[in-house]
Design a protein around this motif. Sequence first.
Motif, short mmCIF file in Angstrom:
data_model
loop_
_atom_site.label_atom_id
_atom_site.label_comp_id
_atom_site.label_asym_id
_atom_site.label_seq_id
_atom_site.Cartn_x
_atom_site.Cartn_y
_atom_site.Cartn_z
N ILE A 231 0.89 -1.16 0.00
CA ILE A 231 0.00 0.00 0.00
C ILE A 231 0.93 1.20 0.00
CG2 ILE A 231 -1.76 1.31 1.23
CD1 ILE A 231 -2.65 -1.34 2.50
N ILE A 232 0.81 2.03 -1.03
CA ILE A 232 1.73 3.15 -1.23
C ILE A 232 0.92 4.43 -1.37
CG2 ILE A 232 3.57 4.10 -2.67
CD1 ILE A 232 3.89 1.15 -3.77
N TYR A 233 1.27 5.41 -0.59
CA TYR A 233 0.59 6.71 -0.63
C TYR A 233 1.63 7.77 -1.00
CZ TYR A 233 -2.20 10.72 0.80
OH TYR A 233 -2.90 11.90 0.80
N THR A 234 1.30 8.64 -1.91
CA THR A 234 2.21 9.72 -2.30
C THR A 234 1.50 11.06 -2.12
OG1 THR A 234 3.23 8.26 -3.93
CG2 THR A 234 3.70 10.62 -4.13
N HIS A 235 2.16 11.95 -1.37
CA HIS A 235 1.63 13.29 -1.14
C HIS A 235 2.70 14.30 -1.51
CE1 HIS A 235 -0.47 16.65 0.66
NE2 HIS A 235 0.64 16.96 1.30
N THR A 236 2.32 15.27 -2.31
CA THR A 236 3.24 16.36 -2.63
C THR A 236 2.63 17.66 -2.14
OG1 THR A 236 2.27 16.58 -4.84
CG2 THR A 236 4.26 15.26 -4.66
N ALA A 237 3.49 18.51 -1.57
CA ALA A 237 3.06 19.82 -1.07
C ALA A 237 4.21 20.79 -1.34
CB ALA A 237 2.74 19.76 0.41
N GLY A 238 4.06 21.55 -2.40
CA GLY A 238 5.13 22.48 -2.75
C GLY A 238 6.40 21.72 -3.08
#
Length: 182
Positions: A120-127
Amino acid sequence: VKLVPSSDFSLMAGKLPTLIGAEFTFTFENMNIERGLLWNQENAVNRGIQANYSHGPIAASVSLNDGFYSKRYNWLWGSLAYTFNPTNVLCVVGGGNLGRTKVSNTATPLLQNNEDIYNIIYTHTAGAWTLQPYLQYTKVAADAQLGIAHSGQTYGAALLTNYAFDPKFNLASRVEYIGSSG
């Protein structure tokens, strides 16, 4: 070989990159130069066929392949990703050996080539930040014909992070845990 009959669908055959895990084989493809503990439970390249579908927020792939490069086409994988918005993606990947493979050499470890593996892989980008936590579970069943006396499992978690100072300079880090039983 890759065939693209429509903008949503493609078929690939030949040497394929793995669907498993959040890190890739080649250094330049990853945020960290070294791959980690969870990557060492995964294969890198296999031979087989793969179907890919992508429409809107959904991307799915299914592959029939030779797992850990065994030349035995008895591995089935599936990957399903959902893009909530441009900064948040969740991916669930799973697969395993549908039978048993006696092949064992430096490219094809016996136990790993007879496992089931799930991510289970989650990717979050913020700036400038990219945060990528992922969970992994593997299981190898006992099999007297293969000399595997006891079943075994690994379970792991990783947090991969990256901060992009500019398009050419990034600082990445990783925190990982892996445990095993059996």
